[in-house]
Motif scaffolding. Sequence first.
Motif, mmCIF file in Angstrom:
data_model
loop_
_atom_site.group_PDB
_atom_site.id
_atom_site.type_symbol
_atom_site.label_atom_id
_atom_site.label_comp_id
_atom_site.label_asym_id
_atom_site.label_seq_id
_atom_site.Cartn_x
_atom_site.Cartn_y
_atom_site.Cartn_z
ATOM 1 N N HIS A 164 117.969 58.750 -56.447
ATOM 2 C CA HIS A 164 117.987 57.423 -55.811
ATOM 3 C C HIS A 164 118.830 56.442 -56.633
ATOM 4 C CE1 HIS A 164 115.948 54.499 -52.988
ATOM 5 N NE2 HIS A 164 116.573 53.688 -53.835
ATOM 6 N N HIS A 189 122.240 53.162 -56.120
ATOM 7 C CA HIS A 189 123.016 52.294 -55.215
ATOM 8 C C HIS A 189 124.390 52.048 -55.840
ATOM 9 C CE1 HIS A 189 119.467 51.334 -52.740
ATOM 10 N NE2 HIS A 189 118.811 51.331 -53.886
ATOM 11 N N GLU A 239 117.541 53.690 -47.467
ATOM 12 C CA GLU A 239 116.251 53.470 -48.081
ATOM 13 C C GLU A 239 115.378 52.709 -47.097
ATOM 14 O OE1 GLU A 239 116.614 51.438 -51.846
ATOM 15 O OE2 GLU A 239 114.494 51.111 -52.009
HETATM 16 NI NI NI Z 1 116.688 51.469 -54.138
#
Ligand code: NI
Length: 250
Positions: free
Chosen positions: A6, A8, A91
Amino acid sequence: MIIDTHAHYDDEQFCGELDTVFDELKQNGVDKILTCATDFENAKCVLKLCEKYDFLYAAVGIYPHHTKKCPFDEQKLESLASHKKVRAIGEIGLDYYYDDSPKEVQINSLEKQLDLANKLNLPITFHDREAHADSLELLKKYKPKGVVHCFSGSCEMAREIVKIGMYLGIGGAVTFKNAKVLPNVVKEIPLEKLVLETDAPYMSPVPKRGKRNRSDYIKYIAEKIAEIKGISVDTVYKVTSENAEKIFNF
Ligand code: NI
């Protein structure tokens, strides 16, 4: 082999520096990264990045706070999800800490996205902040595949999540000095149900707290998990990577 489940990387904090950062990540053993979109607009940037960089894979979906400004659109999301580098819907989730989008709007969008994830047979990466009860209720109702990212619930909730067949994403929070519940969760839940994640550029682990996070800082998380469980760091990498490969079909 390190897998960050996970992050970004479309975040502006990495602007202009991705080539350098990614070279360094590869040198430091990072093998695969799931980089997560937060709405339809930014999903396009995320997919462009995944086309450019081999080791990046994508999650596409609407983040709880964006559910008001980015209404659910099945056709649009399904079309984004058909991209060959998409490995999850995300997400997605619930966040009652801020109130940018009202609860009802968040829940409504989430239910539709859970439904679509199941229909497309894709796992999810799930965000739950101060919304444990509603999150658990909906996860039990839809029984999606995937990960509750940055898990912050109790041991009891962790057991329920595992019972559904989902995994817990363990990030920088486990290294924080004030972490009380999470180390107990990590101790109790088998490694076979955990995956590693950074949430880069956010949530940097100790000793990098306050700095821009990046996927090679995952080593501080792996070391902490090894310490809590009394096992080797290599075992943590091996088992959590196998879990991640299985979940996200890497
Ligand atoms: Ni996140």
